[in-house]
Design a protein around this motif. Structure first.
Motif, PDB file in Angstrom:
ATOM      1  N   ARG A   1       0.610  -1.175  -0.273  1.00  0.00           N
ATOM      2  CA  ARG A   1      -0.039   0.021  -0.074  1.00  0.00           C
ATOM      3  C   ARG A   1       0.996   1.322   0.349  1.00  0.00           C
ATOM      4  NH1 ARG A   1      -4.964  -0.313   4.190  1.00  0.00           N
ATOM      5  NH2 ARG A   1      -4.897   1.895   3.427  1.00  0.00           N
TER       6      ARG A   1
ATOM      7  N   ASP B   1      -0.560   4.101  -0.027  1.00  0.00           N
ATOM      8  CA  ASP B   1      -1.701   5.277  -0.225  1.00  0.00           C
ATOM      9  C   ASP B   1      -0.908   6.533   0.305  1.00  0.00           C
ATOM     10  OD1 ASP B   1      -3.436   3.209  -1.145  1.00  0.00           O
ATOM     11  OD2 ASP B   1      -4.212   2.794   0.635  1.00  0.00           O
TER      12      ASP B   1
ATOM     13  N   ARG C   1      -1.674  -0.648  -4.221  1.00  0.00           N
ATOM     14  CA  ARG C   1      -2.554   0.647  -3.783  1.00  0.00           C
ATOM     15  C   ARG C   1      -1.646   1.611  -4.643  1.00  0.00           C
ATOM     16  NH1 ARG C   1      -7.831   0.526  -0.995  1.00  0.00           N
ATOM     17  NH2 ARG C   1      -7.315   2.400  -0.390  1.00  0.00           N
TER      18      ARG C   1
ATOM     19  N   ARG D   1      -3.289   4.734  -4.408  1.00  0.00           N
ATOM     20  CA  ARG D   1      -4.287   5.746  -3.727  1.00  0.00           C
ATOM     21  C   ARG D   1      -3.648   7.701  -3.304  1.00  0.00           C
ATOM     22  NH1 ARG D   1      -9.644   5.288  -5.057  1.00  0.00           N
ATOM     23  NH2 ARG D   1     -10.257   3.361  -5.715  1.00  0.00           N
TER      24      ARG D   1
ATOM     25  N   ASP E   1      -3.988  -0.279  -8.548  1.00  0.00           N
ATOM     26  CA  ASP E   1      -4.872   0.487  -7.626  1.00  0.00           C
ATOM     27  C   ASP E   1      -4.270   1.818  -8.065  1.00  0.00           C
ATOM     28  OD1 ASP E   1      -6.953   2.434  -7.215  1.00  0.00           O
ATOM     29  OD2 ASP E   1      -8.102   1.132  -5.540  1.00  0.00           O
TER      30      ASP E   1
END
Length: 223
Positions: free
Chosen positions: A149, A151, A169, A171, A189
């Motif tokens: 991740r 993010d 991810r 994001r 993502d």
């Protein structure tokens, strides 16, 4: 030196280490312990509390960290070549100037960690949480990045050339001057597909669903 279950918090440990020995710390409390500049090549830290521990400029070549960890550990300017971190809490850890060649992070909690200005030819990371981390200028060229991740992480100036992302991810990640040339982003993502982020993905491979989402955000329907 083999130490198990001892409270070594707030202790100056560098002068207590045995020269030339392999040091093993198991389930020790090393909160704010001073290991700055210590010779700890090949050392093992197993399930140790390391909140605020000072490992700046330490020789940690081939060291093993397994379990445990803590907030705000300092690894600035340390030699971490071939070190491994498995299931370690490295939240808000600092790696500025550290030599990270062939370091492996697996299953680590690295929220808010700073790896910017680290040195070396690159490191590996898998199944880890780097939310809000700062990786500015780091290289993961050609790496397989799995289950990570990123993010809201700062990935400015990072080099992901030829990297493959799986179950990742991105994001809200900051992607200024980030390079994804020849990267495979089909398993990532990508977050909100604004124009600035799309420029960073130039040269990367994405899947049909990702492409459709990008076009839909611009009012274009894919049928």
């Amino acid at each position: 030196m083999n130490v198990t279950g001892e409270d070594l918090s707030h202790t100056l440990l560098a002068d207590r280490l045995e020269p030339g020995a392999t040091h093993v710390f198991r389930e020790c409390d090393l909160t704010e312990a001073d290991l700055g500049g210590a010779a700890l090549g090949g050392a093992r830290f197993e399930s140790c509390v390391l909140d605020g521990a000072d490992l700046r400029k330490a020789d940690l070549d081939g060291a093993v960290f397994k379990g445990g960890g803590g907030m705000r550990i300092r690894f600035d300017d340390a030699d971490l070549v071939d070190a491994t971190f498995t299931d370690v809490d490295l939240s808000s850890a600092r790696f500025g100037g550290a030599l990270l060649t062939d370091v492996v992070f697996t299953g680590c909690r690295m929220i808010g960690a700073s790896l910017t200005a680290s040195r070396g030819t690159g490191f590996k990371v898998a199944r880890s949480n780097l939310t809000l981390a700062n990786l500015g200028g780091c290289s993961l060229r050609g790496e397989v990045v799995e289950g990570v991740r990123f993010d809201d992480a700062d990935l400015s100036g990072c080099d992901f050339t030829g990297a493959t992302f799986s179950d990742c991810r991105l994001r809200g990640a900051k992607l200024i001057r980030t390079v994804f040339a020849d990267a495979d982003l089909r398993g990532a993502d990508l977050g909100e597909p604004d124009d600035a982020r799309l420029r960073a993905f130039t040269g990367a491979t994405i899947n049909q669903a990702q492409a459709a989402a990008i076009l839909a955000a611009r009012g274009i329907t894919v049928v």
